[in-house]
Design a protein around this motif. Structure first.
Motif, PDB file in Angstrom:
ATOM      1  N   TYR A  45       3.348  -3.283 -11.547  1.00 21.52           N
ATOM      2  CA  TYR A  45       2.900  -3.774 -12.852  1.00 21.52           C
ATOM      3  C   TYR A  45       2.453  -2.645 -13.785  1.00 21.52           C
ATOM      4  O   TYR A  45       2.162  -2.887 -14.942  1.00 21.52           O
ATOM      5  N   SER A  46       2.420  -1.426 -13.267  1.00 21.18           N
ATOM      6  CA  SER A  46       1.979  -0.316 -14.112  1.00 21.18           C
ATOM      7  C   SER A  46       3.122   0.290 -14.920  1.00 21.18           C
ATOM      8  O   SER A  46       2.892   1.201 -15.708  1.00 21.18           O
ATOM      9  N   THR A  47       4.339  -0.203 -14.722  1.00 23.42           N
ATOM     10  CA  THR A  47       5.477   0.347 -15.446  1.00 23.42           C
ATOM     11  C   THR A  47       6.461  -0.760 -15.816  1.00 23.42           C
ATOM     12  O   THR A  47       6.545  -1.763 -15.140  1.00 23.42           O
ATOM     13  N   ARG A  48       7.187  -0.525 -16.895  1.00 26.04           N
ATOM     14  CA  ARG A  48       8.243  -1.456 -17.283  1.00 26.04           C
ATOM     15  C   ARG A  48       9.599  -1.020 -16.743  1.00 26.04           C
ATOM     16  O   ARG A  48      10.584  -1.723 -16.880  1.00 26.04           O
ATOM     17  N   ASP A  49       9.627   0.143 -16.132  1.00 30.13           N
ATOM     18  CA  ASP A  49      10.871   0.695 -15.590  1.00 30.13           C
ATOM     19  C   ASP A  49      11.150   0.060 -14.218  1.00 30.13           C
ATOM     20  O   ASP A  49      10.502   0.381 -13.221  1.00 30.13           O
ATOM     21  N   LEU A  50      12.122  -0.836 -14.171  1.00 29.79           N
ATOM     22  CA  LEU A  50      12.441  -1.538 -12.933  1.00 29.79           C
ATOM     23  C   LEU A  50      12.914  -0.605 -11.827  1.00 29.79           C
ATOM     24  O   LEU A  50      12.659  -0.853 -10.647  1.00 29.79           O
ATOM     25  N   ALA A 102       4.856   5.782 -10.819  1.00 29.50           N
ATOM     26  CA  ALA A 102       3.932   5.259 -11.835  1.00 29.50           C
ATOM     27  C   ALA A 102       2.557   5.107 -11.169  1.00 29.50           C
ATOM     28  O   ALA A 102       2.277   5.753 -10.164  1.00 29.50           O
ATOM     29  N   ASP A 103       1.712   4.235 -11.703  1.00 31.37           N
ATOM     30  CA  ASP A 103       0.364   4.056 -11.146  1.00 31.37           C
ATOM     31  C   ASP A 103       0.329   3.193  -9.887  1.00 31.37           C
ATOM     32  O   ASP A 103      -0.692   3.132  -9.213  1.00 31.37           O
ATOM     33  N   GLU A 124       0.830  -1.212   0.000  1.00 25.45           N
ATOM     34  CA  GLU A 124       0.000   0.000   0.000  1.00 25.45           C
ATOM     35  C   GLU A 124       0.862   1.259   0.000  1.00 25.45           C
ATOM     36  O   GLU A 124       0.591   2.210  -0.736  1.00 25.45           O
ATOM     37  N   ARG A 125       1.904   1.254   0.810  1.00 30.60           N
ATOM     38  CA  ARG A 125       2.799   2.419   0.861  1.00 30.60           C
ATOM     39  C   ARG A 125       3.561   2.584  -0.450  1.00 30.60           C
ATOM     40  O   ARG A 125       3.730   3.703  -0.940  1.00 30.60           O
ATOM     41  N   ALA A 126       4.009   1.465  -1.032  1.00 33.29           N
ATOM     42  CA  ALA A 126       4.713   1.530  -2.321  1.00 33.29           C
ATOM     43  C   ALA A 126       3.802   2.119  -3.395  1.00 33.29           C
ATOM     44  O   ALA A 126       4.252   2.919  -4.223  1.00 33.29           O
ATOM     45  N   ALA A 127       2.532   1.753  -3.377  1.00 26.52           N
ATOM     46  CA  ALA A 127       1.586   2.296  -4.354  1.00 26.52           C
ATOM     47  C   ALA A 127       1.427   3.806  -4.171  1.00 26.52           C
ATOM     48  O   ALA A 127       1.306   4.551  -5.145  1.00 26.52           O
ATOM     49  N   GLU A 128       1.449   4.256  -2.916  1.00 28.64           N
ATOM     50  CA  GLU A 128       1.320   5.691  -2.632  1.00 28.64           C
ATOM     51  C   GLU A 128       2.518   6.491  -3.128  1.00 28.64           C
ATOM     52  O   GLU A 128       2.349   7.599  -3.624  1.00 28.64           O
ATOM     53  N   VAL A 129       3.721   5.931  -2.971  1.00 30.74           N
ATOM     54  CA  VAL A 129       4.927   6.693  -3.302  1.00 30.74           C
ATOM     55  C   VAL A 129       5.448   6.431  -4.707  1.00 30.74           C
ATOM     56  O   VAL A 129       6.396   7.088  -5.152  1.00 30.74           O
ATOM     57  N   SER A 130       4.831   5.518  -5.428  1.00 30.62           N
ATOM     58  CA  SER A 130       5.315   5.165  -6.770  1.00 30.62           C
ATOM     59  C   SER A 130       5.211   6.337  -7.731  1.00 30.62           C
ATOM     60  O   SER A 130       4.250   7.111  -7.689  1.00 30.62           O
TER      61      SER A 130
END
Length: 89
Positions: free
Chosen positions: A66-71, A43-44, A35-41
């Motif tokens: 999964y919303s980005t191809r940029d590792l 990307a989406d 959840e925190r990673a999604a907030e600070v990403s």
């Protein structure tokens, strides 16, 4: 000075590492990180949580954005989110 011998109860340790309570704790912590990673990403922020009870222990993983191809975008978000697990009991 008296010496003391300590013996580890391996069955009890193994049972603890596979217990429903341990699984629940690991699941709460991995979800908090996701959840925190999604907030600070940057990307989406579409992260996946995988929790599995194996033969020896429960393991949890937060799987990349999964919303980005940029590792690097995914790694940065996951690294910034790791502290979220510390605040979860």
């Amino acid at each position: 000075m008296a010496r003391m011998r300590v013996s580890i109860n391996r069955r009890a340790v193994a049972s603890f590492l596979r217990s429903p309570e341990t699984r629940a704790l690991i699941e709460r912590k991995t979800r908090a990180v996701a959840e925190r990673a999604a907030e600070v990403s940057e990307a989406d922020g579409h992260f996946r949580v995988d929790v599995e009870t194996g033969e020896r222990r429960v393991r949890g993983a937060v799987i990349g954005d999964y919303s980005t191809r940029d590792l690097e975008v995914s790694r940065r978000a996951l690294l910034r989110a790791l502290d979220a697990a510390r605040s979860v009991e």
